[in-house]
Scaffold this active site. Sequence first.
Site, mmCIF file in Angstrom:
data_model
loop_
_atom_site.group_PDB
_atom_site.id
_atom_site.type_symbol
_atom_site.label_atom_id
_atom_site.label_comp_id
_atom_site.label_asym_id
_atom_site.label_seq_id
_atom_site.Cartn_x
_atom_site.Cartn_y
_atom_site.Cartn_z
ATOM 1 C CB SER A 8 20.363 35.724 20.118
ATOM 2 O OG SER A 8 21.254 36.789 20.397
ATOM 3 C CG HIS A 32 17.952 34.190 23.524
ATOM 4 N ND1 HIS A 32 17.983 33.616 24.284
ATOM 5 C CD2 HIS A 32 19.464 34.630 23.351
ATOM 6 C CE1 HIS A 32 18.829 33.213 24.671
ATOM 7 N NE2 HIS A 32 20.186 34.051 24.760
ATOM 8 C CG MET A 67 25.012 36.335 29.713
ATOM 9 S SD MET A 67 25.252 36.173 27.714
ATOM 10 C CE MET A 67 23.928 36.722 27.007
ATOM 11 C CG ASP A 174 22.583 30.939 23.945
ATOM 12 O OD1 ASP A 174 23.523 31.304 22.562
ATOM 13 O OD2 ASP A 174 22.155 31.953 24.997
HETATM 14 C C1 DX5 Z 1 26.121 34.303 23.524
HETATM 15 C C2 DX5 Z 1 24.826 34.967 23.827
HETATM 16 C C3 DX5 Z 1 24.044 33.833 22.734
HETATM 17 C C4 DX5 Z 1 24.575 34.163 21.008
HETATM 18 C C5 DX5 Z 1 24.674 33.372 20.635
HETATM 19 O O1 DX5 Z 1 26.362 34.510 25.271
HETATM 20 O O2 DX5 Z 1 24.467 33.908 25.425
HETATM 21 O O3 DX5 Z 1 23.012 34.159 22.701
HETATM 22 O O4 DX5 Z 1 23.785 35.441 20.777
HETATM 23 O O5 DX5 Z 1 24.974 33.101 18.979
HETATM 24 P P1 DX5 Z 1 26.151 32.458 18.264
HETATM 25 O O6 DX5 Z 1 24.198 31.635 18.082
HETATM 26 O O7 DX5 Z 1 26.257 33.316 17.515
HETATM 27 O O8 DX5 Z 1 26.541 31.138 19.047
HETATM 28 ZN ZN ZN Z 2 21.919 34.004 25.322
#
Ligand code: DX5
Ligand code: ZN
Length: 221
Positions: A8, A32, A67, A174
């Site tokens: 991500s 992602h 989101m 995630d």
């Molecule tokens: C948070 C996102 C994630 C985020 C995860 O709402 O959906 O995709 O990038 O980041 P880490 O791996 O740092 O939790």
């Molecule tokens: Zn995400």
Amino acid sequence: MIRRLAPSVLNADLAQLADQVRLVEAAADWIHLDIMDGHFVPNLTFGPPVVAALRPYTARYLDCHLMVADPEALLPALGEAGAGGVTMHVEALADPVRALSAAADHGLDVGLALKPATPLETVLPYLDTLDLVLPMTVEPGFGGQAFDDRVLPKIAGARRAIRATGRTVAIQVDGGINAGTLPRCLEAGADVFVVGTAIFGADDPAAAAKAFRELLERGDG
Ligand code: DX5
Ligand code: ZN
């Protein structure tokens, strides 16, 4: 189950998005992309124009996590931008059947995401048309949060329900995924792993991504 790594870019250097993706591309199956609107979650990131701008710079499947309060509104532009799949939050959908079929009409693979407190039952009626289920392991909105292990039984429940359908539906995790939490999710039945800060917060993101790839392959078989 095919295991996939989906770095991500949320906490990558977004001023150099294409270069950041290139750093992890060799180890990544999917990229992602966290699309946030400042309403469904307090954070605000980027939308379809950035997905379209990135498209020519990588051959990887672009996995868009929406989101946003009105995910259906973005579907035509995301299809046009060359996204591979969209994961919409079930909490944001008045009519999931309509939203899933609209996404498919735009040539997109379809997923449903759930916040940690949202029961698995909210997505079960749609398993017949889904490509992916995403039980979030943190509250959506920001990278760098701690993994919520209360979600593990939900992952296992999703795997059981999917197995009963006889269909191939991926389970993505995630939020807070790192070398310690990834094996626990794998064990519970997850097969697509989103990793944000554990890759892009590392001194060497390319090496970190490679290490995750090896971790996934090591557990294989
Ligand atoms: C948070 C996102 C994630 C985020 C995860 O709402 O959906 O995709 O990038 O980041 P880490 O791996 O740092 O939790
Ligand atoms: Zn995400």
